[in-house]
Scaffold this motif. Structure first.
Motif, PDB file in Angstrom:
ATOM      1  N   TYR A  56      48.424  37.913  51.232  1.00 21.44           N
ATOM      2  CA  TYR A  56      47.170  38.589  50.769  1.00 21.44           C
ATOM      3  C   TYR A  56      47.076  38.610  49.357  1.00 21.44           C
ATOM      4  O   TYR A  56      47.766  38.309  48.191  1.00 21.44           O
ATOM      5  CB  TYR A  56      47.387  40.110  51.158  1.00 21.44           C
ATOM      6  CG  TYR A  56      47.211  40.557  52.896  1.00 21.44           C
ATOM      7  CD1 TYR A  56      46.312  40.817  53.323  1.00 21.44           C
ATOM      8  CD2 TYR A  56      48.730  40.370  53.238  1.00 21.44           C
ATOM      9  CE1 TYR A  56      46.370  41.038  54.463  1.00 21.44           C
ATOM     10  CE2 TYR A  56      48.769  40.770  54.597  1.00 21.44           C
ATOM     11  CZ  TYR A  56      47.453  40.904  55.437  1.00 21.44           C
ATOM     12  OH  TYR A  56      47.582  41.388  56.555  1.00 21.44           O
TER      13      TYR A  56
ATOM     14  N   SER B 100      39.488  39.957  43.925  1.00 18.84           N
ATOM     15  CA  SER B 100      39.058  40.750  45.286  1.00 18.84           C
ATOM     16  C   SER B 100      37.574  41.130  45.161  1.00 18.84           C
ATOM     17  O   SER B 100      37.099  40.829  46.083  1.00 18.84           O
ATOM     18  CB  SER B 100      39.998  41.778  45.621  1.00 18.84           C
ATOM     19  OG  SER B 100      39.597  42.347  46.997  1.00 18.84           O
TER      20      SER B 100
ATOM     21  N   TYR C  95      41.100  44.250  50.502  1.00 12.87           N
ATOM     22  CA  TYR C  95      42.257  43.228  50.569  1.00 12.87           C
ATOM     23  C   TYR C  95      41.658  41.987  51.300  1.00 12.87           C
ATOM     24  O   TYR C  95      40.825  42.128  52.323  1.00 12.87           O
ATOM     25  CB  TYR C  95      43.328  43.924  51.267  1.00 12.87           C
ATOM     26  CG  TYR C  95      44.420  44.470  50.276  1.00 12.87           C
ATOM     27  CD1 TYR C  95      44.192  45.668  49.609  1.00 12.87           C
ATOM     28  CD2 TYR C  95      45.656  43.575  50.194  1.00 12.87           C
ATOM     29  CE1 TYR C  95      45.072  45.808  48.777  1.00 12.87           C
ATOM     30  CE2 TYR C  95      46.772  44.030  49.430  1.00 12.87           C
ATOM     31  CZ  TYR C  95      46.375  45.234  48.625  1.00 12.87           C
ATOM     32  OH  TYR C  95      47.380  45.570  47.803  1.00 12.87           O
TER      33      TYR C  95
END
Length: 391
Positions: free
Chosen positions: A6, A13, A142
């Motif tokens: 991730y 992000s 995420y």
């Protein structure tokens, strides 16, 4: 899930979320403008009785080019932002279509009529914009790297396998009732579309993500999972279009747009949460505010589509042809969905209430009392059954 990589919450992000959101908004706006341009092309041809086909006009091709560009922007947006953030942004196209439709109508209304007719649309637009702001602000941040290895791990994971099993069972049951039991309900048809759509958005995000990584230098096109996802994406899109086409033949387009947006968005959010684990690192406050924004969009789209004009259903009517002397021949018109009862043009028509106050009533001749008093002869031949049938 172990082994899945991730991106940490940070500048990268939020930047990816912003890129994906702007691409989706831009794509939906372009698609709405393109549809309006193509519709304008069709209306112009019909109004001027132009013998050319629609595909020979520049405006139609301009609309098609904008459609392709808009869908390409929507496709790429899935590679940057989560499914739960991109799917509800289809409400942008509903708002844009409503505004463009109002502009292209060019109707003049009195203030009271204007407020009465469009207050629900304005309220729906406000709710949709507010909801869009909420779910875009509090949406998941995420990001999973969409490499072929990560996608294969998610496909064979038990959460997705259980989800697919439940989805297949539900789809088969709905398809059985729809085909065998003639359950042609709007919810049944659009549930079939939404179930297919949840698979479509999963595969679209996987294909778009692997393509973007390949363009950036990490080749992903030599993995079989890319082609499996691509085939699933094309197949589900084709079947969705089939069911939507069947729904448009049975129900009003505004109702279809509203219910389809609500169901498809809900299933897309669930699919993103299960396959891509988009809400695993979100707190309760963010999830609640995100759901509140989605609910606000649902209510806004409902109000916008509820206020659109509906086509009047066909009403049977009777015409009497007076062209053959004084003997009128009645004809019942009881077929045709989009037929319109003709205006008075030399033949009497029945079945509609028309204001004829300005027409002077005709004077009927007074009957002869001697003729009325004549008793028919008992020897007169009665009507036969064949004559009665002909009458």
């Amino acid at each position: 899930m172990a082994g899945v990589e991730y991106t940490a919450v940070g500048g990268d992000s939020y930047t990816e979320n912003l890129i994906g959101t702007l691409l989706a908004i831009f794509g939906n706006l372009l698609v709405s403008i393109a549809v309006s341009i193509q519709k304008y092309s069709h209306v112009t041809l019909a109004g001027t009785k132009d013998p050319r086909a629609f595909y020979r006009t520049k405006t139609w091709w301009c609309g098609l080019a904008l459609t392709v560009l808009g869908e390409a922007a929507n496709f790429v947006s899935y590679a940057f932002a989560p499914l739960s953030l991109i799917a509800p942004l289809n409400a942008v196209s509903v708002i844009a279509s409503s505004i463009l439709g109002f502009i292209f109508l060019r109707e003049k209304w009195k203030p009271k009529e204007f407020l009465k007719r469009y207050v629900l649309s304005f309220l729906g637009c406000i709710l949709t914009v507010a909801g869009t702001y909420l779910f875009a602000t509090f949406g998941p941040n995420y990001h999973q790297k969409l490499t072929a290895e990560n996608i294969v791990k998610q496909v064979v994971g038990w959460p997705f396998l259980l989800y697919v099993l439940l989805e297949i069972i539900t789809f088969c049951l709905l398809l059985y009732f729809y085909k065998q039991r003639n359950a042609n309900y709007l919810v049944v048809i659009l549930l079939l579309v939404a179930l297919l759509g949840s698979v479509t958005v999963i595969t679209v995000k996987a294909v778009a993500g692997m393509l973007v990584l390949s363009v950036q230098g990490t080749m992903q096109l030599n993995y079989p999972i890319f082609y499996v996802m691509f085939v699933c994406m094309v197949a589900t899109v084709v079947f969705q279009a089939t069911f939507l086409s069947q729904a448009t033949h049975l129900y009003n387009s505004s109702m279809i747009a509203c219910v389809n947006y609500i169901l498809s968005t809900s299933f897309a959010i669930v699919a993103g949460a299960i396959f891509y684990l988009e809400f695993n690192h979100e707190d309760i406050l963010h999830i609640c505010m995100f759901l509140l924004g989605c609910f606000s969009c649902f209510l806004g789209v409902f109000l916008i589509t509820k206020n659109r004009k509906r086509l009047k259903a066909f009403e049977p009517y009777v015409t009497m042809d007076m062209s053959q002397g004084n003997e009128g021949i009645p004809t019942i018109h009881d077929k045709g969905w989009r037929a319109v009862q003709p205006d008075y043009n030399g033949s009497f028509s029945y079945g509609a209430l028309v204001n004829n106050d300005s027409v002077v009533p005709a004077t009927l001749p007074e009957p002869d009392h001697d003729q009325l008093a004549v008793t028919p002869s008992p020897t007169a031949a009665p009507y036969s059954s064949a004559d009665l049938k002909n009458d």
